[in-house]
Design a protein around this motif. Structure first.
Motif, short mmCIF file in Angstrom:
data_model
loop_
_atom_site.label_atom_id
_atom_site.label_comp_id
_atom_site.label_asym_id
_atom_site.label_seq_id
_atom_site.Cartn_x
_atom_site.Cartn_y
_atom_site.Cartn_z
N UNK A 3 0.79 -1.21 0.00
CA UNK A 3 0.00 0.00 0.00
C UNK A 3 0.83 1.27 0.00
N UNK A 4 2.14 1.18 0.16
CA UNK A 4 2.97 2.38 0.22
C UNK A 4 2.97 3.06 -1.14
N UNK A 5 2.96 4.39 -1.15
CA UNK A 5 2.92 5.13 -2.40
C UNK A 5 4.31 5.24 -3.01
N UNK A 6 4.35 5.51 -4.30
CA UNK A 6 5.62 5.61 -5.05
C UNK A 6 6.20 7.00 -4.88
N UNK A 7 7.41 7.10 -4.34
CA UNK A 7 8.06 8.39 -4.16
C UNK A 7 9.28 8.57 -5.04
N UNK A 8 9.57 7.59 -5.89
CA UNK A 8 10.66 7.73 -6.85
C UNK A 8 10.10 8.37 -8.12
N UNK A 9 10.66 9.50 -8.51
CA UNK A 9 10.18 10.24 -9.67
C UNK A 9 11.22 10.20 -10.77
N UNK A 10 10.77 10.06 -12.00
CA UNK A 10 11.66 10.06 -13.15
C UNK A 10 11.30 11.23 -14.06
N UNK A 11 12.32 11.84 -14.62
CA UNK A 11 12.12 12.95 -15.55
C UNK A 11 13.27 13.02 -16.53
N UNK A 12 13.39 14.16 -17.20
CA UNK A 12 14.45 14.37 -18.18
C UNK A 12 14.99 15.78 -18.08
N UNK A 13 16.25 15.94 -18.49
CA UNK A 13 16.85 17.26 -18.58
C UNK A 13 16.22 17.96 -19.78
N UNK A 14 15.56 19.10 -19.53
CA UNK A 14 14.84 19.79 -20.60
C UNK A 14 15.62 20.96 -21.18
N UNK A 15 16.53 21.54 -20.39
CA UNK A 15 17.26 22.71 -20.87
C UNK A 15 18.49 22.93 -20.01
N UNK A 16 19.57 23.43 -20.63
CA UNK A 16 20.80 23.74 -19.91
C UNK A 16 21.20 25.16 -20.27
N UNK A 17 21.25 26.05 -19.27
CA UNK A 17 21.67 27.43 -19.49
C UNK A 17 23.12 27.58 -19.06
N UNK A 18 23.59 28.83 -19.05
CA UNK A 18 24.98 29.09 -18.69
C UNK A 18 25.28 28.74 -17.24
N UNK A 19 24.28 28.77 -16.38
CA UNK A 19 24.54 28.52 -14.96
C UNK A 19 23.60 27.51 -14.33
N UNK A 20 22.55 27.07 -15.05
CA UNK A 20 21.59 26.18 -14.43
C UNK A 20 21.19 25.05 -15.38
N UNK A 21 20.69 23.98 -14.76
CA UNK A 21 20.18 22.83 -15.50
C UNK A 21 18.71 22.66 -15.12
N UNK A 22 17.85 22.51 -16.12
CA UNK A 22 16.41 22.42 -15.89
C UNK A 22 15.95 20.98 -16.09
N UNK A 23 15.22 20.46 -15.10
CA UNK A 23 14.73 19.08 -15.14
C UNK A 23 13.20 19.09 -15.16
N UNK A 24 12.63 18.29 -16.04
CA UNK A 24 11.18 18.24 -16.22
C UNK A 24 10.62 16.96 -15.61
N UNK A 25 9.55 17.09 -14.78
CA UNK A 25 8.86 15.96 -14.19
C UNK A 25 7.35 16.10 -14.46
N UNK A 26 6.63 15.03 -14.23
CA UNK A 26 5.17 15.12 -14.31
C UNK A 26 4.62 15.93 -13.15
N UNK A 27 5.27 15.81 -11.98
CA UNK A 27 4.85 16.55 -10.81
C UNK A 27 6.04 16.66 -9.86
N UNK A 28 6.22 17.82 -9.23
CA UNK A 28 7.38 18.03 -8.34
C UNK A 28 6.96 18.27 -6.89
N UNK A 29 5.75 17.89 -6.52
CA UNK A 29 5.27 18.18 -5.18
C UNK A 29 6.13 17.51 -4.10
N UNK A 30 6.76 16.38 -4.42
CA UNK A 30 7.56 15.67 -3.43
C UNK A 30 8.99 16.20 -3.32
#
Length: 541
Positions: free
Chosen positions: A23-50
């Motif tokens: 019954x335990x909920x899934x807390x492992x989230x998978x996503x992808x790197x969507x964009x890389x700027x000069x100083x930051x890396x952006x990661x895309x998920x379906x939801x980031x509430x956790x």
């Protein structure tokens, strides 16, 4: 009961009796790197509430999960992160979040964290820098930090090549002290290694001040910083001891610094290594595209003689839909070989990458890296001839990520590296297959294959991993295995290894966590053990 038996018992129960807690909920989230700027890396998920600010994300690097990104901002579906490792990260790379993370970001080599002394400090420095340079509109005082105690060891029965390492780290950031524009941050570490390759060391060889600075920012438009700090706009400079200032004029940011470099032997303050520079950054971003350009010029000296003078250029853009482009380069403006000086520009390095998202579940990326040795003409006087003789290194990388269905993802990449007179390049082929929600929603299984070829050896690595978490993400467990076969051309020697590993991380309290990691390496004639333990206590307000 000995701690080893407790760890083994918990892991066996967690991995082989999942039906007890389906019954335990899934807390492992998978996503992808969507964009890389000069100083930051952006990661895309379906939801980031956790996900919380300050958490780390794991990226699939060379077929292995490596904790590589530090979250500094987030929205409902994406995270803004700071890169923590030296290896390149590409748009489209798979990223994973697990609720229990180590405080430091660790490169995983053969399944064991190996660079806790060099990589983890950068995490706190860059996180602190980001927080300081992106001042909150609220001037209310806030305090955050962490204390980390860790140890790891390699034990080979009957061998003298055993070692143990201990490490302690402390970071603290207080913003808007007493509701003023003044902020303070520090990060210090102490680490010592016992066992092989040890000579008598001084205190400064083990104790490092990575960050110690005061910032005055009366508005979001300009700021002044005094002390030791890495500047996110010119991170290639490294730590700066001295004064830094920054002014924002519309879409332009103008900054300058003057001070010294830390001593290259023990990282202490050294007044004989002055440096100064200026940089200009421009934000060309439009509504649907992010574009940044930075140019900087700096001079570094040794005993007030020019050690290095260079220009740094960086550009990133997303002007075309689903296409991201990045380029950075350096040109040295000074040369001094055996007393003969030259101001002629010398091309030092070039790195460029492009990522194309062909479909929602299919992306391609490629990069090119061309670098020469960086030479400090005063500091490296005795090695100049040797450094000049070493050839330019070049590397190409191509990668594809494909998810045929929601629970399955496939990643394939190839890397070529050329250097000098070697006729055969180093080749690296990697394939990775990941299955999510196996047996339970929180269970993931991965299989990876790696083929390496170079001018002196050829080899393969076949590995697998099963991961699950329980008690709403408080307990995370993992079992992994790798089979290594290397053949060395010189003498045709063979290396065969079977590596078995397990990891357990547990969130003791909201701000307290512990990680336990063990690995057994078997060879035909010997075996050895490695372990890693880290205890983390976060500080918040």
């Amino acid at each position: 009961m000995p701690i080893q038996r407790i760890v083994i018992a918990i892991l066996a129960w967690a991995m082989f009796f999942p039906a007890l807690i389906l019954g335990q909920e899934n807390n492992t989230l998978f996503g992808n790197i969507s964009y890389i700027s000069s100083s930051h890396v952006y990661a895309k998920f379906q939801n980031t509430s956790a996900i919380e600010i300050g958490d780390t994300l794991s990226v699939l690097v060379d077929g292995k999960w490596a904790r590589s990104l530090l979250v500094v901002q987030k929205s409902t579906t994406s995270c803004v992160t700071i890169k923590l490792i030296g290896k390149p990260i590409f748009v489209g790379s798979q990223v994973q979040y697990q609720p229990i993370q180590m405080t430091e970001t660790i490169n995983i080599v053969d399944g064991i964290p190996t660079n806790i002394d060099t990589i983890a400090p950068n995490a706190a420095i860059l996180m602190d820098t980001f927080q300081q340079e992106n001042n909150l509109k609220s001037k209310k005082q806030s305090t955050s930090g962490r204390i980390t105690l860790s140890t790891n060891a390699s034990l080979n029965p009957g061998s003298e090549e055993n070692y143990q390492r201990i490490r302690a780290a402390f970071s603290l950031t207080t913003k808007h002290i007493h509701a003023t524009p003044v902020s303070f941050s520090t990060y210090v570490t102490y680490r010592h290694r016992f066992g092989i390759d040890q000579v008598e060391t001084q205190f400064n060889d083990d104790f490092k001040v990575l960050n110690l600075s005061l910032q005055y920012a009366p508005s979001d438009k300009y700021s002044i910083c005094l002390g030791r700090k890495i500047n996110t706009y010119v991170t290639n400079i490294g730590s700066i001891d001295g004064l830094q200032g920054e002014l924002e004029l519309g879409k332009n940011i103008i900054g300058a610094f003057i001070g010294t470099r830390p001593d290259f032997a023990d990282f202490t303050f050294n007044p004989k290594l002055p440096q100064l520079g200026i940089y200009i950054a421009r934000n060309h971003s439009k509504k649907n595209s992010a574009t940044y350009t930075t140019i900087a010029i700096a001079e570094q000296q040794n005993d007030f003689k020019t050690d290095r003078r260079f220009i740094y250029f960086q550009h990133s853009n997303a002007l075309i839909n689903n296409v991201n482009f990045f380029l950075s380069s350096e040109f040295d403006l000074f040369k001094n070989v055996h007393g003969e000086q030259s101001q002629k520009p010398i091309f030092t390095s070039l790195y460029t990458s492009i990522r194309i998202r062909a479909r929602k579940n299919l992306s391609f990326s490629g990069s090119y890296d061309n670098r020469r040795n960086i030479i400090y003409y005063e500091s490296y006087q005795n090695y100049i001839d040797q450094l000049l003789a070493q050839e330019t290194r070049q590397g190409f990388r191509v990668q594809m990520t494909y998810s045929p269905i929601r629970k399955i993802s496939f990643n394939a990449s190839t890397f070529y590296r050329f250097q000098g007179s070697y006729s055969n390049p180093t080749k690296n082929y990697i394939a990775y297959l990941n299955f999510n929600q196996i047996l339970r929603r929180s269970t993931s299984v991965s299989i990876n294959y790696n083929l390496l070829q170079s001018y002196y050896f050829e080899g393969t690595i076949l590995g697998g991993r099963i991961n699950d978490n329980f008690f709403k993400g408080k307990l995370n467990s993992e079992l992994n295995y790798r089979k290594i076969n290397y053949t060395f051309y010189n003498g045709a020697t063979q290396l065969t290894q079977n590596i078995y590993g397990c990891n357990i991380s547990y969130k003791i309290a909201k701000l307290t966590s512990i990680l336990l990691s063990y690995e057994l390496t078997n060879e035909p004639t010997k075996a050895w053990h490695r372990y890693f333990v880290t205890l983390t206590q976060r500080i918040k307000n």
